[in-house]
Motif scaffolding. Structure first.
Motif, short mmCIF file in Angstrom:
data_model
loop_
_atom_site.label_atom_id
_atom_site.label_comp_id
_atom_site.label_asym_id
_atom_site.label_seq_id
_atom_site.Cartn_x
_atom_site.Cartn_y
_atom_site.Cartn_z
N ASP A 180 54.47 80.82 48.59
CA ASP A 180 54.20 81.93 47.67
C ASP A 180 53.03 81.53 46.79
O ASP A 180 53.19 80.80 45.80
N GLY A 181 51.84 82.01 47.15
CA GLY A 181 50.63 81.65 46.42
C GLY A 181 50.56 82.21 45.02
O GLY A 181 49.75 81.74 44.20
N SER A 182 51.41 83.19 44.70
CA SER A 182 51.42 83.71 43.33
C SER A 182 51.96 82.68 42.34
O SER A 182 51.80 82.84 41.13
N LEU A 183 52.57 81.62 42.87
CA LEU A 183 53.13 80.56 42.02
C LEU A 183 52.23 79.32 41.99
O LEU A 183 52.68 78.23 41.63
N ALA A 184 50.97 79.49 42.34
CA ALA A 184 50.06 78.35 42.47
C ALA A 184 49.94 77.55 41.18
O ALA A 184 49.73 76.33 41.21
N ASP A 185 50.05 78.20 40.02
CA ASP A 185 49.85 77.50 38.75
C ASP A 185 51.10 76.79 38.24
O ASP A 185 51.05 76.12 37.21
N LEU A 186 52.22 76.91 38.97
CA LEU A 186 53.43 76.21 38.53
C LEU A 186 53.27 74.70 38.64
O LEU A 186 53.76 73.94 37.80
N ILE A 187 52.64 74.26 39.71
CA ILE A 187 52.42 72.84 39.98
C ILE A 187 50.97 72.70 40.40
O ILE A 187 50.58 73.21 41.46
N THR A 188 50.15 72.02 39.62
CA THR A 188 48.72 72.05 39.94
C THR A 188 47.95 70.88 39.34
O THR A 188 48.39 70.25 38.37
N VAL A 189 46.81 70.61 39.95
CA VAL A 189 45.74 69.80 39.36
C VAL A 189 44.51 70.69 39.39
O VAL A 189 44.00 71.02 40.47
N LEU A 190 44.05 71.14 38.22
CA LEU A 190 43.03 72.18 38.17
C LEU A 190 41.66 71.70 38.63
O LEU A 190 40.92 72.44 39.29
#
Length: 329
Positions: A180-190
Motif C-alpha cells: 500500500d503505497g499510500s502508507l509510504a511515509d509511515l516508515i521511511t528514509v527521506l
C-alpha cells in the motif's frame, strides 16, 4: 524447498545498559516496551555485503552444495545506491557469473525474496537459489533518536532453496504478498534517493538521511496486515490456526508478536522469539529467527510453520512450510 540455512551477526554487542548511558532511558524501560535485551551492531567500515557473505557461506555449508544458479539479496541498506550489492556478494562466495540482484521490501524483504526465488525455481530457470537477507540498519539510525536506537540491530540470515515437490518437507507454500503505497511515509528514509538526493532538505532540516517511523500507526497496520496475510496463507494451505506449531513473525517488538498471535488465536508459546538477543533486524529478522530456532531445537522436523512480516512501503506477506531436517553450519 528449503535445503540449507545460515546466519551471521556482527561481533559487537550493544546492551540496554550501554544505551542507557547515552540516552534518557533504562534497561527496564527498553525491556518492558520492546522485549529487547541486546543487539549486534556493525563496526565502522563493515558493509552489509560482509554480513551477507558470512550468512550465505553458512547456508551453503548447511545445504552441502555450492551448486547455486542465482543469488537474491533482500536489504534496505545496500553497500551503495549503485550498483546492487548482490553481485559483489555472489563474487565473494565464488558464485560469480550467476544472476544476482537486490530486492528491497524493507522488513518484508525476506518473504518477498523467498517468493521470488521459489517462482524462479518453479519456472525452471534455476534448480537452486541462495536467498540472503542482510541489514546494517544501525547506519540509518539517528544516534540521538532514543526510540529508534533502542530497537534496531544488524545481522544477516540466508537459506538455500532447491527444486522439489509440493509434498516434501521444506516446500514453500503459496505466498500471500501485498503493498500500500499510500502508507509510504509511515516508515521511511527521506534523503538519498532521486526525490531528495541530499541530506539537507529545502526547509533546512539536515536529519533526513536518518530512518523515521510513525510507531503507533505502524503497529496498528502491522498487526492487521500480518494477521490478514497469515489467515489467507493458512487457507491456501488448508491449515487451521490450531494446526500451526510455530509462527515466525517479523521480530519488530514483543508486543507486536503477541498481538499478532492473539489476533490469530495462536497460543503465545508457539511464537518463535529471537528479538531479545538481536533487536529488530528488518529483512534479516525472520531468517535469523529460523536459524536460531533450528539450532536451539525450538523448530524440529515436521513442525507446521507460518512466516509473516510487515515493512515499509507499506509491504506485507505470509507463507507456510513444513519444517525440514537441516544441518546447522
Amino acid at each position: 524447498m528449503l535445503s540449507g540455512i545460515g546466519s551471521w551477526l556482527p561481533p559487537r554487542i550493544v546492551t540496554n545498559d550501554e544505551l542507557a548511558q547515552r540516552h534518557d532511558t533504562s534497561d527496564h524501560w527498553i525491556r518492558t516496551r520492546t522485549g529487547i535485551v541486546a543487539r549486534h551492531i556493525v563496526s565502522p567500515g563493515m558493509p552489509t555485503s560482509h554480513l551477507a557473505e558470512q550468512a550465505g557461506a553458512r547456508a551453503l555449508q548447511s545445504a552441502g552444495t555450492r551448486d547455486i544458479d542465482a543469488v537474491l539479496l533482500a536489504t534496505t541498506t545496500p553497500d551503495r545506491l549503485c550498483p546492487a550489492s548482490a553481485p559483489k556478494v555472489a563474487h565473494a562466495l565464488g558464485l560469480g557469473g550467476r544472476p544476482a540482484f537486490d530486492l528491497d521490501a524493507v522488513c518484508s524483504g525476506f518473504l518477498y525474496a523467498l517468493s521470488t526465488a521459489a517462482s524462479i525455481i518453479v519456472s525452471e530457470a534455476a534448480d537452486r537459489v541462495l536467498v540472503i537477507a542482510a541489514e546494517a540498519f544501525s547506519t540509518l539510525i539517528n544516534p540521538s533518536d532514543r526510540s529508534s536506537a533502542v530497537v534496531f540491530g544488524d545481522g544477516a540470515g540466508a537459506v538455500v532453496l532447491r527444486a522439489g515437490t509440493p509434498d516434501e518437507p521444506g516446500a514453500i507454500g503459496r505466498s500471500v504478498l501485498g503493498s500500500d503505497g499510500s502508507l509510504a511515509d509511515l516508515i521511511t528514509v527521506l534523503a538519498g534517493g532521486s526525490e531528495q538526493p541530499h541530506a539537507t532538505s529545502p526547509d533546512g532540516h539536515d536529519d533526513n538521511r536518518y530512518f523515521s517511523m510513525r510507531g503507533r500507526a505502524v503497529f496498528h497496520h502491522a498487526v492487521n496486515r500480518m494477521s490478514e496475510a497469515t489467515r489467507a496463507s493458512l487457507a491456501h494451505t488448508g491449515w487451521a490456526a490450531e494446526d500451526v506449531d510455530r509462527i515466525v513473525a517479523h521480530q519488530a517488538n514483543l508486543r507486536l508478536l503477541h498481538s499478532v498471535a492473539e489476533q490469530l488465536n495462536i497460543a503465545p508459546e508457539r511464537l518463535v522469539v529471537h528479538l531479545d538477543r538481536v533487536g529488530n533486524t528488518a529483512a534479516a529478522s525472520i531468517p535469523l529467527a529460523l536459524e536460531h530456532a533450528n539450532r536451539s531445537g525450538a523448530l524440529v522436523p515436521g513442525h507446521r510453520v507460518v512466516l509473516t512480516a510487515f515493512g515499509g512501503g507499506a509491504t506485507w506477506g505470509a507463507t507456510t512450510l513444513i519444517w525440514p531436517s537441516l544441518t546447522c553450519a
